[in-house]
Design a protein around this motif. Structure first.
Motif, mmCIF file in Angstrom:
data_model
loop_
_atom_site.group_PDB
_atom_site.id
_atom_site.type_symbol
_atom_site.label_atom_id
_atom_site.label_comp_id
_atom_site.label_asym_id
_atom_site.label_seq_id
_atom_site.Cartn_x
_atom_site.Cartn_y
_atom_site.Cartn_z
ATOM 1 N N PHE A 248 -14.049 14.258 -3.479
ATOM 2 C CA PHE A 248 -14.285 15.149 -4.615
ATOM 3 C C PHE A 248 -15.618 14.928 -5.338
ATOM 4 N N PRO A 249 -16.119 13.721 -5.481
ATOM 5 C CA PRO A 249 -17.425 13.585 -6.136
ATOM 6 C C PRO A 249 -18.551 14.337 -5.424
ATOM 7 N N THR A 250 -18.421 14.564 -4.115
ATOM 8 C CA THR A 250 -19.479 15.261 -3.380
ATOM 9 C C THR A 250 -19.523 16.749 -3.714
ATOM 10 N N VAL A 251 -18.442 17.270 -4.337
ATOM 11 C CA VAL A 251 -18.403 18.695 -4.672
ATOM 12 C C VAL A 251 -19.458 19.033 -5.724
ATOM 13 N N PHE A 252 -19.777 18.102 -6.617
ATOM 14 C CA PHE A 252 -20.768 18.375 -7.658
ATOM 15 C C PHE A 252 -22.162 18.577 -7.060
ATOM 16 N N LYS A 253 -22.407 18.007 -5.902
ATOM 17 C CA LYS A 253 -23.692 18.191 -5.226
ATOM 18 C C LYS A 253 -23.638 19.313 -4.189
ATOM 19 N N GLY A 254 -22.452 19.738 -3.834
ATOM 20 C CA GLY A 254 -22.310 20.756 -2.803
ATOM 21 C C GLY A 254 -22.389 20.197 -1.400
ATOM 22 N N THR A 255 -22.421 18.862 -1.262
ATOM 23 C CA THR A 255 -22.531 18.264 0.072
ATOM 24 C C THR A 255 -21.180 18.116 0.766
ATOM 25 N N HIS A 256 -20.097 18.478 0.076
ATOM 26 C CA HIS A 256 -18.772 18.377 0.686
ATOM 27 C C HIS A 256 -18.633 19.262 1.913
#
Length: 306
Positions: A248-256
């Protein structure tokens, strides 16, 4: 965003406010923006909806008054109400961001935390034509949305948040996340796209993006463009809790979207089914699944920075 733009003269606007938005900051932001608009020679009529239905009624009345713009002072929820009146009309939306998420404002590069600057953008009158999503719920209700439609883990968190009476504000949402994370389970989904593609499997969530972010900057559909005539669909496969916690932390960067458990699609329409799951769009409750979602191309005029 590659939307077509035009310059309009803004002489008369209606400012629609939700005094409770943003922890009570919306009313103050509306007053500051209205004062600046008047300084710039714009006639301002301030209105307040007594409840969501009344706010939509007030917005529709404003559109019928031949105003140059309907301005919302509040968050994405207030914009959602305005969209129900503005969709398919020639009256543009002006935004004074004063909510907690402000994802529409982020999508269009509008000034955050500065009502006077937002008023100056409105007075300048640069209008972009953009798409909206149109949702038909199981009971036949039709609503438009401007940012992201969420189902799955995200909608379960929203359901939980709405049931909690304590704590207040953002902490209530954070508590709901913790509770739903503890209850995390695979959710059976069936999603049918416009081209006939069917996604039939257990998921964590499915999000339909007209713009890229929800939840105050979570870039769940990072490539979504509100002027390209298509949705971006982000599907997250069912995962173990430990994997989700890292994801979930990667969602803030869009790298998910680079994770193997994520698949993305582009489509002009889709049907989403999952027993016991609800749908939210622009952070607002829509209803239980199934829902049918279709693109409404060029359905909204919105005032954006020059």
């Amino acid at each position: 965003m590659t939307a077509g733009r035009e310059r309009r003269e803004i002489r008369r606007v209606v400012v629609l406010t939700n005094p409770a938005a943003g922890g009570g900051h919306a009313d103050k932001a509306a007053r500051r923006a209205s004062a600046r608009l008047r300084d710039l020679g714009v006639e301002v009529l301030n209105v307040v909806g007594a409840d969501p239905d009344d706010a939509v009624r007030v917005a529709r009345e404003a559109v019928g008054r031949e105003v140059d713009a309907l301005v919302t002072a509040g968050g994405d929820g207030m914009i959602s109400l305005a969209l129900q009146a503005l969709a398919g009309t020639d009256v543009p939306l002006g935004v004074v961001p004063a909510g907690t998420g402000n994802d529409h404002a982020r999508a269009y590069g509008l000034p955050l935390g500065d009502p006077e600057a937002a008023a100056e953008v409105i007075a300048a009158g640069t209008v972009a034509t953009v798409d909206l999503g149109r949702v038909t719920t199981a009971d036949g209700t039709v609503r438009h949305f401007g940012s992201v439609l969420a189902t799955g883990f995200d909608s379960l968190v929203s359901d939980r948040t709405n049931r909690l009476t304590w704590p207040r504000g953002r902490m209530r949402y954070n508590l709901a996340i913790l509770v739903e994370f503890a209850n995390l389970r695979p959710l059976p989904f069936r999603i049918t796209l416009a081209d006939g593609t069917v996604i039939d499997r257990d998921l964590t969530l499915a999000a339909v993006g007209n713009t890229s972010s929800y939840g105050g900057g979570m870039r769940i559909c990072p490539s979504a463009d509100p002027s390209d005539g298509e949705f971006d669909l982000t599907v997250v496969h069912a995962m173990r809790r430990r994997r989700v916690a890292r994801f979930f932390p990667t969602v803030f960067k869009g790298t998910h979207i680079d994770h193997p458990e994520v698949e993305t699609h582009r489509t002009t329409a889709l049907r989403i089914e999952s027993p016991g799951i609800t749908a939210y769009a622009d952070g607002e409750f829509l209803g239980p699944l199934p829902v049918d979602v279709e693109m409404a191309p060029a359905a909204l005029r919105i005032i954006v920075p020059t």
